[in-house]
Design a protein around this motif. Structure first.
Motif, PDB file in Angstrom:
ATOM      1  N   GLU A  24       0.787  -1.228   0.000  1.00 19.73           N
ATOM      2  CA  GLU A  24       0.000   0.000   0.000  1.00 19.73           C
ATOM      3  C   GLU A  24       0.819   1.278   0.000  1.00 19.73           C
ATOM      4  OE1 GLU A  24      -2.431  -0.032   3.513  1.00 19.73           O
ATOM      5  OE2 GLU A  24      -0.733  -0.412   4.828  1.00 19.73           O
ATOM      6  N   PHE A  25       2.150   1.194   0.179  1.00 20.41           N
ATOM      7  CA  PHE A  25       2.954   2.417   0.271  1.00 20.41           C
ATOM      8  C   PHE A  25       2.864   3.260  -0.995  1.00 20.41           C
ATOM      9  CE2 PHE A  25       5.040  -0.139   3.568  1.00 20.41           C
ATOM     10  CZ  PHE A  25       5.189   0.794   4.576  1.00 20.41           C
ATOM     11  N   LEU A  26       3.142   2.653  -2.144  1.00 25.02           N
ATOM     12  CA  LEU A  26       3.126   3.421  -3.392  1.00 25.02           C
ATOM     13  C   LEU A  26       1.733   3.958  -3.705  1.00 25.02           C
ATOM     14  CD1 LEU A  26       5.009   2.899  -6.659  1.00 25.02           C
ATOM     15  CD2 LEU A  26       2.536   3.171  -6.750  1.00 25.02           C
ATOM     16  N   PRO A  27       0.660   3.176  -3.607  1.00 23.95           N
ATOM     17  CA  PRO A  27      -0.669   3.741  -3.876  1.00 23.95           C
ATOM     18  C   PRO A  27      -1.011   4.926  -2.982  1.00 23.95           C
ATOM     19  CG  PRO A  27      -0.774   1.361  -3.962  1.00 23.95           C
ATOM     20  CD  PRO A  27       0.589   1.700  -3.447  1.00 23.95           C
ATOM     21  N   TYR A  28      -0.684   4.834  -1.690  1.00 22.34           N
ATOM     22  CA  TYR A  28      -0.931   5.964  -0.792  1.00 22.34           C
ATOM     23  C   TYR A  28      -0.170   7.197  -1.266  1.00 22.34           C
ATOM     24  CZ  TYR A  28      -3.473   4.065   3.263  1.00 22.34           C
ATOM     25  OH  TYR A  28      -4.434   3.570   4.112  1.00 22.34           O
ATOM     26  N   TRP A  29       1.110   7.007  -1.554  1.00 18.56           N
ATOM     27  CA  TRP A  29       1.954   8.140  -1.925  1.00 18.56           C
ATOM     28  C   TRP A  29       1.489   8.781  -3.233  1.00 18.56           C
ATOM     29  CZ3 TRP A  29       5.045   8.484  -6.365  1.00 18.56           C
ATOM     30  CH2 TRP A  29       5.782   9.660  -6.461  1.00 18.56           C
ATOM     31  N   ILE A  30       1.272   7.977  -4.252  1.00 22.16           N
ATOM     32  CA  ILE A  30       0.988   8.554  -5.566  1.00 22.16           C
ATOM     33  C   ILE A  30      -0.411   9.167  -5.607  1.00 22.16           C
ATOM     34  CG2 ILE A  30       0.001   6.535  -6.770  1.00 22.16           C
ATOM     35  CD1 ILE A  30       1.962   7.324  -9.107  1.00 22.16           C
ATOM     36  N   ASN A  31      -1.327   8.675  -4.800  1.00 18.45           N
ATOM     37  CA  ASN A  31      -2.660   9.272  -4.753  1.00 18.45           C
ATOM     38  C   ASN A  31      -2.595  10.709  -4.244  1.00 18.45           C
ATOM     39  OD1 ASN A  31      -5.479   9.364  -4.983  1.00 18.45           O
ATOM     40  ND2 ASN A  31      -5.787   8.605  -2.903  1.00 18.45           N
ATOM     41  N   GLY A  32      -1.666  10.986  -3.348  1.00 15.46           N
ATOM     42  CA  GLY A  32      -1.471  12.361  -2.889  1.00 15.46           C
ATOM     43  C   GLY A  32      -0.573  13.160  -3.799  1.00 15.46           C
ATOM     44  N   ALA A  33       0.458  12.509  -4.342  1.00 15.23           N
ATOM     45  CA  ALA A  33       1.432  13.220  -5.170  1.00 15.23           C
ATOM     46  C   ALA A  33       0.804  13.767  -6.444  1.00 15.23           C
ATOM     47  CB  ALA A  33       2.595  12.288  -5.516  1.00 15.23           C
ATOM     48  N   ILE A  34      -0.115  13.025  -7.039  1.00 16.98           N
ATOM     49  CA  ILE A  34      -0.807  13.500  -8.246  1.00 16.98           C
ATOM     50  C   ILE A  34      -1.506  14.824  -7.966  1.00 16.98           C
ATOM     51  CG2 ILE A  34      -2.807  13.068  -9.721  1.00 16.98           C
ATOM     52  CD1 ILE A  34      -0.549  11.449 -10.669  1.00 16.98           C
ATOM     53  N   ARG A  35      -2.201  14.889  -6.860  1.00 19.74           N
ATOM     54  CA  ARG A  35      -2.943  16.098  -6.511  1.00 19.74           C
ATOM     55  C   ARG A  35      -2.012  17.243  -6.132  1.00 19.74           C
ATOM     56  NH1 ARG A  35      -5.844  11.708  -5.937  1.00 19.74           N
ATOM     57  NH2 ARG A  35      -8.111  11.799  -6.089  1.00 19.74           N
ATOM     58  N   LEU A  36      -0.936  16.920  -5.441  1.00 20.99           N
ATOM     59  CA  LEU A  36       0.045  17.946  -5.086  1.00 20.99           C
ATOM     60  C   LEU A  36       0.646  18.563  -6.339  1.00 20.99           C
ATOM     61  CD1 LEU A  36       1.786  19.470  -3.042  1.00 20.99           C
ATOM     62  CD2 LEU A  36       3.350  17.502  -3.037  1.00 20.99           C
ATOM     63  N   HIS A  94      -7.791   5.634  -7.520  1.00 15.95           N
ATOM     64  CA  HIS A  94      -8.068   7.048  -7.263  1.00 15.95           C
ATOM     65  C   HIS A  94      -6.962   7.924  -7.844  1.00 15.95           C
ATOM     66  CE1 HIS A  94     -11.759   7.157  -4.962  1.00 15.95           C
ATOM     67  NE2 HIS A  94     -11.363   6.110  -4.270  1.00 15.95           N
ATOM     68  N   ALA A  95      -5.725   7.456  -7.764  1.00 16.14           N
ATOM     69  CA  ALA A  95      -4.616   8.199  -8.360  1.00 16.14           C
ATOM     70  C   ALA A  95      -4.791   8.288  -9.871  1.00 16.14           C
ATOM     71  CB  ALA A  95      -3.287   7.533  -8.010  1.00 16.14           C
ATOM     72  N   LEU A  96      -5.209   7.194 -10.483  1.00 20.21           N
ATOM     73  CA  LEU A  96      -5.417   7.200 -11.932  1.00 20.21           C
ATOM     74  C   LEU A  96      -6.524   8.169 -12.333  1.00 20.21           C
ATOM     75  CD1 LEU A  96      -5.121   3.390 -12.776  1.00 20.21           C
ATOM     76  CD2 LEU A  96      -3.592   5.200 -13.578  1.00 20.21           C
ATOM     77  N   THR A  97      -7.602   8.222 -11.562  1.00 18.47           N
ATOM     78  CA  THR A  97      -8.682   9.155 -11.908  1.00 18.47           C
ATOM     79  C   THR A  97      -8.217  10.604 -11.775  1.00 18.47           C
ATOM     80  OG1 THR A  97      -9.619   9.176  -9.656  1.00 18.47           O
ATOM     81  CG2 THR A  97     -10.449   7.509 -11.177  1.00 18.47           C
ATOM     82  N   ALA A  98      -7.417  10.889 -10.740  1.00 18.17           N
ATOM     83  CA  ALA A  98      -6.887  12.245 -10.585  1.00 18.17           C
ATOM     84  C   ALA A  98      -5.929  12.579 -11.712  1.00 18.17           C
ATOM     85  CB  ALA A  98      -6.181  12.383  -9.232  1.00 18.17           C
ATOM     86  N   TRP A  99      -5.143  11.600 -12.129  1.00 16.03           N
ATOM     87  CA  TRP A  99      -4.204  11.784 -13.239  1.00 16.03           C
ATOM     88  C   TRP A  99      -4.968  12.106 -14.520  1.00 16.03           C
ATOM     89  CZ3 TRP A  99      -2.100   7.918 -17.048  1.00 16.03           C
ATOM     90  CH2 TRP A  99      -0.883   8.333 -17.609  1.00 16.03           C
ATOM     91  N   ALA A 100      -6.085  11.422 -14.738  1.00 18.48           N
ATOM     92  CA  ALA A 100      -6.896  11.689 -15.928  1.00 18.48           C
ATOM     93  C   ALA A 100      -7.494  13.089 -15.877  1.00 18.48           C
ATOM     94  CB  ALA A 100      -8.001  10.641 -16.050  1.00 18.48           C
ATOM     95  N   GLU A 101      -7.971  13.491 -14.716  1.00 15.37           N
ATOM     96  CA  GLU A 101      -8.610  14.803 -14.594  1.00 15.37           C
ATOM     97  C   GLU A 101      -7.601  15.946 -14.664  1.00 15.37           C
ATOM     98  OE1 GLU A 101     -11.197  15.235 -11.277  1.00 15.37           O
ATOM     99  OE2 GLU A 101     -12.390  13.466 -11.763  1.00 15.37           O
ATOM    100  N   SER A 102      -6.343  15.663 -14.366  1.00 12.17           N
ATOM    101  CA  SER A 102      -5.330  16.726 -14.365  1.00 12.17           C
ATOM    102  C   SER A 102      -4.868  17.085 -15.763  1.00 12.17           C
ATOM    103  CB  SER A 102      -4.124  16.302 -13.521  1.00 12.17           C
ATOM    104  OG  SER A 102      -3.400  15.253 -14.156  1.00 12.17           O
ATOM    105  N   SER A 103      -5.376  16.398 -16.764  1.00 11.14           N
ATOM    106  CA  SER A 103      -4.925  16.609 -18.139  1.00 11.14           C
ATOM    107  C   SER A 103      -6.120  16.807 -19.062  1.00 11.14           C
ATOM    108  CB  SER A 103      -4.119  15.397 -18.609  1.00 11.14           C
ATOM    109  OG  SER A 103      -3.997  15.380 -20.016  1.00 11.14           O
ATOM    110  N   PRO A 104      -5.976  17.643 -20.108  1.00 14.72           N
ATOM    111  CA  PRO A 104      -7.057  17.794 -21.087  1.00 14.72           C
ATOM    112  C   PRO A 104      -7.054  16.687 -22.129  1.00 14.72           C
ATOM    113  CG  PRO A 104      -5.240  19.224 -21.684  1.00 14.72           C
ATOM    114  CD  PRO A 104      -4.848  18.566 -20.377  1.00 14.72           C
ATOM    115  N   SER A 105      -6.163  15.719 -21.996  1.00 14.05           N
ATOM    116  CA  SER A 105      -5.998  14.694 -23.020  1.00 14.05           C
ATOM    117  C   SER A 105      -7.098  13.646 -22.984  1.00 14.05           C
ATOM    118  CB  SER A 105      -4.642  14.011 -22.840  1.00 14.05           C
ATOM    119  OG  SER A 105      -4.553  12.854 -23.641  1.00 14.05           O
ATOM    120  N   GLN A 106      -7.838  13.526 -24.075  1.00 16.77           N
ATOM    121  CA  GLN A 106      -8.827  12.465 -24.167  1.00 16.77           C
ATOM    122  C   GLN A 106      -8.149  11.112 -24.259  1.00 16.77           C
ATOM    123  OE1 GLN A 106     -12.225  13.064 -23.937  1.00 16.77           O
ATOM    124  NE2 GLN A 106     -12.282  10.836 -23.644  1.00 16.77           N
ATOM    125  N   THR A 107      -6.949  11.078 -24.831  1.00 17.86           N
ATOM    126  CA  THR A 107      -6.191   9.832 -24.898  1.00 17.86           C
ATOM    127  C   THR A 107      -5.917   9.305 -23.501  1.00 17.86           C
ATOM    128  OG1 THR A 107      -5.116  10.496 -26.964  1.00 17.86           O
ATOM    129  CG2 THR A 107      -4.037   8.769 -25.683  1.00 17.86           C
TER     130      THR A 107
END
Length: 267
Positions: A24-36, A94-107
């Motif tokens: 769980e370490f990496l998922p916890y970290w990246i879920n916050g890092a994406i938003r940061l 959740h990190a992946l969804t934030a990553w998708a929302e942080s970009s205008p890329s439909q791809t």
């Protein structure tokens, strides 16, 4: 942390070996890092730091997507007999969804939706044999929030409306390359092949039904937080640890709000 902290930098999510147990370490970290990274970019306060974090998270998420198992499973897979096998992926999704929302890329959006959908299909298959347990059982609302995100962000060719629109309650009974994903700012309007209208509608309806059914399975297999908060506080001394763990309780406070959107009676 991805540059020096072993459980993240050498995580099993990256084919490493410095994390164990629930992974769980990496998922916890990246879920916050994406938003940061997104916040730092938007405020323009620390552009160098924002770009550094963005580079780290891009590299890691692209690696995880590229190494998704043929079955659809995302990440390490050494807990197949445990109902805890599902938990680590909650934060990763959740990190992946934030990553998708942080970009205008439909791809990028399409790639994230496809990766999560494939994982959820494998999760659904496994839940028939190994139900939610322990942390995965306690934190089912986090899992259902991912399902809500997919329903609220239909595929590109779909209708823009969500079956969870509160104005019409939904009845619960009823390959992109790494370079394409990284270069979203250069081609924000990237298009993917469209399906024919009839096929598109049929596939969308099947996907929505699958997601709503999966949400119900998670709700039914998860802890009944409504009853706990209504009848079991303060918790007795012999209460299940999962029902007294501070983080579980705080995360469970949203359970009624999360499930309300799936409740046809809106109660």
């Amino acid at each position: 942390l991805s540059l020096f902290f072993g459980p993240v930098a050498n995580s099993s999510w990256l084919s490493g070996c410095d994390d164990s147990g629930l992974h769980e370490f990496l998922p916890y970290w990246i879920n916050g890092a994406i938003r940061l990274s997104a916040l730092l970019t938007n405020t323009r306060l620390c552009p160098v730091a924002a770009q550094s974090i963005k580079n780290q998270t891009n590299r890691i998420l692209l690696y995880i997507i590229a190494h998704q198992a043929p079955s659809g499973w995302l990440g390490p897979d050494d807990l197949q007999s445990s109902g805890n096998q599902y938990w680590a992926s909650y934060n990763l999704m959740h990190a992946l969804t934030a990553w998708a929302e942080s970009s205008p890329s439909q791809t990028r959006m399409n790639t994230v939706r496809s990766a999560i959908m494939a994982h959820l299909q494998e999760v659904r298959r496994r839940l028939q044999v190994v139900p939610l347990a322990s942390w995965a059982k306690a934190r089912w609302p986090d899992f259902v929030l991912v399902i809500q995100w997919l329903l609220d962000h239909p595929s590109q060719a779909s209708s823009s409306s969500s079956p969870l629109d509160s104005s019409s309650s939904f009845n619960i009974s009823s390959s992109s390359t790494s370079q394409e994903l990284i270069s979203e700012s250069e081609n924000p309007g990237a298009q993917s092949p469209r399906r024919t209208p009839i096929k598109e509608e049929e596939e969308d309806e099947e996907e929505d039904a699958f997601l709503v059914e999966l949400a119900k399975v998670a709700h039914d297999q998860g802890y009944d937080w409504d009853s706990f908060f209504a009848n079991s506080i303060p918790a007795p001394d012999n209460a299940d640890f999962m029902l007294t763990h501070g983080v579980n309780l705080n995360q469970a406070l949203k359970s009624s709000a999360v499930w309300w959107r799936f409740d046809p009676t809106q109660q």
